[in-house]
Design a protein around this motif. Sequence first.
Motif, PDB file in Angstrom:
ATOM      1  N   ALA A 185       0.639  -1.235  -0.169  1.00  0.00           N
ATOM      2  CA  ALA A 185      -0.041   0.266  -0.028  1.00  0.00           C
ATOM      3  C   ALA A 185       0.831   1.368  -0.024  1.00  0.00           C
ATOM      4  N   GLY A 186       2.127   0.934   0.025  1.00  0.00           N
ATOM      5  CA  GLY A 186       2.994   2.319   0.169  1.00  0.00           C
ATOM      6  C   GLY A 186       3.585   2.547  -1.044  1.00  0.00           C
ATOM      7  N   ALA A 187       3.276   1.931  -2.297  1.00  0.00           N
ATOM      8  CA  ALA A 187       3.770   2.034  -3.618  1.00  0.00           C
ATOM      9  C   ALA A 187       3.376   3.653  -4.167  1.00  0.00           C
ATOM     10  N   THR A 188       4.154   3.816  -5.128  1.00  0.00           N
ATOM     11  CA  THR A 188       3.813   5.390  -6.015  1.00  0.00           C
ATOM     12  C   THR A 188       4.219   4.976  -7.444  1.00  0.00           C
ATOM     13  N   ARG A 189       3.487   5.769  -8.148  1.00  0.00           N
ATOM     14  CA  ARG A 189       3.390   5.529  -9.747  1.00  0.00           C
ATOM     15  C   ARG A 189       3.824   6.895 -10.236  1.00  0.00           C
ATOM     16  N   VAL A 190       4.292   7.177 -11.328  1.00  0.00           N
ATOM     17  CA  VAL A 190       4.625   8.304 -12.144  1.00  0.00           C
ATOM     18  C   VAL A 190       3.503   8.656 -13.011  1.00  0.00           C
ATOM     19  N   VAL A 191       2.847   9.747 -12.966  1.00  0.00           N
ATOM     20  CA  VAL A 191       1.697  10.320 -13.993  1.00  0.00           C
ATOM     21  C   VAL A 191       2.113  11.684 -14.586  1.00  0.00           C
ATOM     22  N   PRO A 192       1.845  11.840 -15.982  1.00  0.00           N
ATOM     23  CA  PRO A 192       1.983  13.171 -16.305  1.00  0.00           C
ATOM     24  C   PRO A 192       1.108  14.371 -15.784  1.00  0.00           C
ATOM     25  N   GLY A 193       1.748  15.196 -15.854  1.00  0.00           N
ATOM     26  CA  GLY A 193       0.948  16.484 -15.103  1.00  0.00           C
ATOM     27  C   GLY A 193       0.778  17.702 -16.141  1.00  0.00           C
TER      28      GLY A 193
END
Length: 239
Positions: A185-193
């Motif tokens: 539950a502590g993961a992250t992902r990269v998304v365009p902004g």
Amino acid sequence: ARAPGPRAAAPRLRGALMAAQVRPAEDTELPAAASMFIGSFFSGMEVPAPQLQRLEREQLADMKRRYGDVAAQSRRFPAELLVAVEGGEFVGCVGVEAQVVDERFGLVKRPSVYVEPEDCTPVISNLAVRPDQRRRGLGALLVRAAERSAREWGYDRAALLVDEENVGARRLYARLGYRDVFEDAGATRVVPGKWRLQEEDCVNVCMRRELAGAGAGLALPEVLAGLGERLRLFQGGNA
């Protein structure tokens, strides 16, 4: 990309996949593989050109660190990037790398200097299929090829991480025999902004599959030497 040689190619499937073969990527092919991966992963999304270029640079750096020839000189644990080739073009890729899968704490991490290869699990990652080549079974072909590498290294199981919201990928993995082990539950992902790339929280699901027909296990020098030999055979067979 050169056409794959007979030893490096994974078994072909029937029907639409008769022309597709899977082989280890050469170091000089990593830029093309990184570009194809990012284009596939973010297909259908509006990504500003500067952010797309940064994603490709960072993906290439990550692939070089994990699978590149320079990194292989000091690598203690087996890892390789496989590419699917059809008509001289990359249509997909997948990576597999021995890592520590800690079920007690719900973590997948790179092994420390105190970890032995037999304490690791091959983790499948960087799976991508070019958008115009999807729904042909290439994803399954690539996963099976990664599993074959894991068996050749002497491992009897494989694992992977998948975004909880990636329903299509989770269905594919379940169909291939993978079962949920734990959630991170502590993961992250990269998304365009709007102005720059952003990180957002996500939940990764670790899935695992037992592999039938695994080898008795090789000493690490033999495993790493074998990876180099497979690539040399490929190169020599297509000179």
